[in-house]
Design an enzyme around this catalytic site. Structure first.
Site, short mmCIF file in Angstrom:
data_model
loop_
_atom_site.label_atom_id
_atom_site.label_comp_id
_atom_site.label_asym_id
_atom_site.label_seq_id
_atom_site.Cartn_x
_atom_site.Cartn_y
_atom_site.Cartn_z
N GLN A 123 -13.79 -52.59 -13.40
CA GLN A 123 -14.62 -51.83 -14.33
C GLN A 123 -14.98 -52.72 -15.52
O GLN A 123 -14.12 -53.03 -16.34
CB GLN A 123 -13.80 -50.61 -14.81
CG GLN A 123 -14.48 -49.73 -15.83
CD GLN A 123 -13.48 -48.80 -16.51
OE1 GLN A 123 -12.30 -49.13 -16.65
NE2 GLN A 123 -13.93 -47.65 -16.94
N GLY A 124 -16.24 -53.14 -15.59
CA GLY A 124 -16.68 -54.04 -16.67
C GLY A 124 -17.38 -53.26 -17.79
O GLY A 124 -18.60 -53.26 -17.88
N SER A 126 -15.56 -52.71 -21.39
CA SER A 126 -15.20 -53.19 -22.73
C SER A 126 -15.68 -54.61 -22.99
O SER A 126 -15.71 -55.44 -22.08
CB SER A 126 -13.68 -53.17 -22.91
OG SER A 126 -13.16 -51.92 -22.59
N SER A 158 -9.43 -55.12 -15.90
CA SER A 158 -8.25 -55.12 -15.03
C SER A 158 -8.63 -55.57 -13.63
O SER A 158 -9.64 -55.11 -13.08
CB SER A 158 -7.65 -53.71 -14.94
OG SER A 158 -7.34 -53.23 -16.22
N GLU A 241 -11.58 -41.40 -14.94
CA GLU A 241 -10.46 -42.26 -15.32
C GLU A 241 -9.42 -41.44 -16.08
O GLU A 241 -8.22 -41.57 -15.84
CB GLU A 241 -10.96 -43.43 -16.18
CG GLU A 241 -9.89 -44.47 -16.46
CD GLU A 241 -10.41 -45.68 -17.22
OE1 GLU A 241 -11.56 -45.65 -17.70
OE2 GLU A 241 -9.65 -46.66 -17.35
N SER A 371 -8.37 -45.04 -26.66
CA SER A 371 -7.08 -44.97 -27.36
C SER A 371 -6.74 -43.52 -27.74
O SER A 371 -7.59 -42.62 -27.67
CB SER A 371 -7.17 -45.82 -28.64
OG SER A 371 -8.09 -45.21 -29.53
N GLU A 373 -6.32 -42.27 -30.63
CA GLU A 373 -7.16 -41.78 -31.73
C GLU A 373 -8.49 -41.27 -31.18
O GLU A 373 -9.00 -40.22 -31.60
CB GLU A 373 -7.43 -42.91 -32.76
CG GLU A 373 -6.22 -43.32 -33.59
CD GLU A 373 -5.24 -44.23 -32.84
OE1 GLU A 373 -5.58 -44.71 -31.73
OE2 GLU A 373 -4.14 -44.45 -33.36
#
Ligand SMILES: Cc1cc2nc3c(=O)[nH]c(=O)nc-3n(C[C@H](O)[C@H](O)[C@H](O)COP(=O)(O)OP(=O)(O)OC[C@H]3O[C@@H](n4cnc5c(N)ncnc54)[C@H](O)[C@@H]3O)c2cc1C
Length: 390
Positions: A123-124, A126, A158, A241, A371, A373
């Protein structure tokens, strides 16, 4: 929420359980190349026996069974302590996204190969300056004839080191508002101009990578959805995800909890943790968390079973699971005491150094897929309907 299974579902479970007993995957090798070969062989064996893609359409190599049977599959895999399927990104994100948004040609080209592990996916999304604010991504794709030409960099990708295909988010219109100038491409990782560099994690693993794209030509036919329509597809991917992937992870963490309780009953030998009041409380809290997690996941699953798709409620699941998992593993390390300093390879490490390794690895769980947050913001705005953050 109906927690019972039909006779047909119970038959499915026993058949699968028998198959898993007759075909144990064997111990996981340590070295990466051997581990990749082992992971591919294990997934291929499952696929050939008809267990991979339980809920995917038969036309694309799936079993065409119900979502409940897919859940039973995940439960049995966790129960049998099988290794994580190597094509995780393809099975939990790439495949479901293609089923929902892909062209017929894309579905026929990729879905079966994802199931059989002939194609490993990554998964590209970020980039160095686009993680939480994913729509700020800068990797550029410019149409040139029948190809997009891609230039830019991704990070934290990953398994990119052994991936064959990448779900790549690119900017195709730099003038448009940031969410409206993004497209979703399928990129062959073996294309000229793709460079992958591994990154070492605190746990010692090297799952992450930086991926560089230099004048990489991607056929226009590899565009999923419309040009500049990639944001909605990215959101579908993230919903899968956060919910689909978390569902199987919470099942695995329930198995890990039972193993932690077994450790607490035997360690330390003179005064087992299970008899120490403070540790007992933490272990009890972990059991309560785990049960609350189970029913939260089942409640969300019920919504999907009634015809919905994974939605923002998946953020509740992902947030709660990732934080409770970290608390559980911190308890494991506390329980081990000085033994927690011994990693795999030390003759005195408890459970082959498994608990400190899992604890270090779990630090990333509250960051990956958005994240904590960011999950709290999503829950506040899209689940509870509170005013939007500025
Ligand atoms: C185990 C793991 C696997 C991953 N795998 C992949 C992968 O395969 N593919 C991929 O594309 N990416 C992957 N990632 C990257 C992941 O998606 C990003 O790390 C994540 O989205 C956070 O982005 P960032 O690292 O740039 O942090 P930043 O966005 O820079 O955030 C830094 C800190 O600021 C906080 N913050 C940022 N914005 C806000 C806000 N608006 N309100 C409140 N707080 C905020 C964050 O919560 C965080 O604490 C992976 C990450 C991990 C840990």
């Amino acid at each position: 929420m109906d927690l019972s299974y039909t006779a047909a579902e119970e038959r499915f479970r026993s058949e699968l359980r028998r198959w898993l007993e007759a075909h144990p995957p064997g111990p996981e090798p340590g070295a990466l190349d051997a581990w990749v070969a082992y992971g591919k062989a294990w997934q291929r064996g499952l696929y050939e026996a008809g267990w991979c893609g339980v809920h995917w359409p038969t036309a694309y190599g799936g079993r065409g069974a119900s979502l409940t049977e897919q859940i039973i599959f995940q439960e049995e895999m966790a129960r049998a302590r099988t290794p994580q399927l190597i094509n995780l990104a393809g099975l939990t994100m790439g495949g479901p996204v293609l089923i929902a948004h892909g062209t017929e040609v894309q579905k026929r080209r990729h879905l079966q190969a994802i199931l059989s592990a002939d194609e490993i996916w990554c998964q590209g999304f970020s980039e160095p300056n686009a993680g939480s604010d994913l729509a700020a991504l800068k990797t550029r794709a410019v149409l040139d004839g029948d190809d997009f030409v891609v230039n830019g960099q991704k990070v934290w990708t990953s398994f990119a080191r052994f991936a064959d295909w990448c779900m790549l988010l690119v900017r195709t219109d730099p003038e448009a508002p940031k969410h409206k100038g993004i497209s979703f491409l399928l990129v062959d990782m073996h294309s000229p101009g793709v460079t992958v560099r591994p990154l070492k994690q605190i746990s010692g693993d090297e799952d992450f990578n930086e991926v560089f794209f230099e004048d990489v030509r991607v056929p226009r036919a590899n565009l999923v959805g419309a040009v500049n329509g990639g944001w909605d597809i990215a959101i579908t991917t993230l919903m899968h995800e956060r919910q689909t992937l978390t569902f199987s992870r919470q099942l695995q963490s329930r198995v890990a909890l039972s193993e932690l309780l077994a450790l607490a009953r035997r360690h330390p030998p003179h005064a087992p943790a299970a008899r120490q009041p403070l540790l007992r409380q933490k272990l009890a809290a972990a059991c309560i968390d785990s049960t609350a997690m189970k029913y939260t996941a089942l409640r969300n699953l019920t919504t999907v079973l009634r015809g919905g798709t994974p939605g923002p409620e998946g953020s509740i699941e992902k947030l709660f699971w990732s934080e409770m998992y970290q608390r559980m593993l911190e308890t494991a390390v506390e329980l081990e005491g000085p033994y927690s300093q011994l990693l795999d390879g030390s003759a005195h490490a408890l459970d082959a150094g498994r608990w400190p390794h899992l604890m270090l690895y779990s630090r990333g769980r509250t960051i990956a897929a958005g994240s904590s947050e960011i999950q709290r913001n999503i829950i506040a705005e899209r689940v509870l309907g509170l005013p939007r953050a500025r």
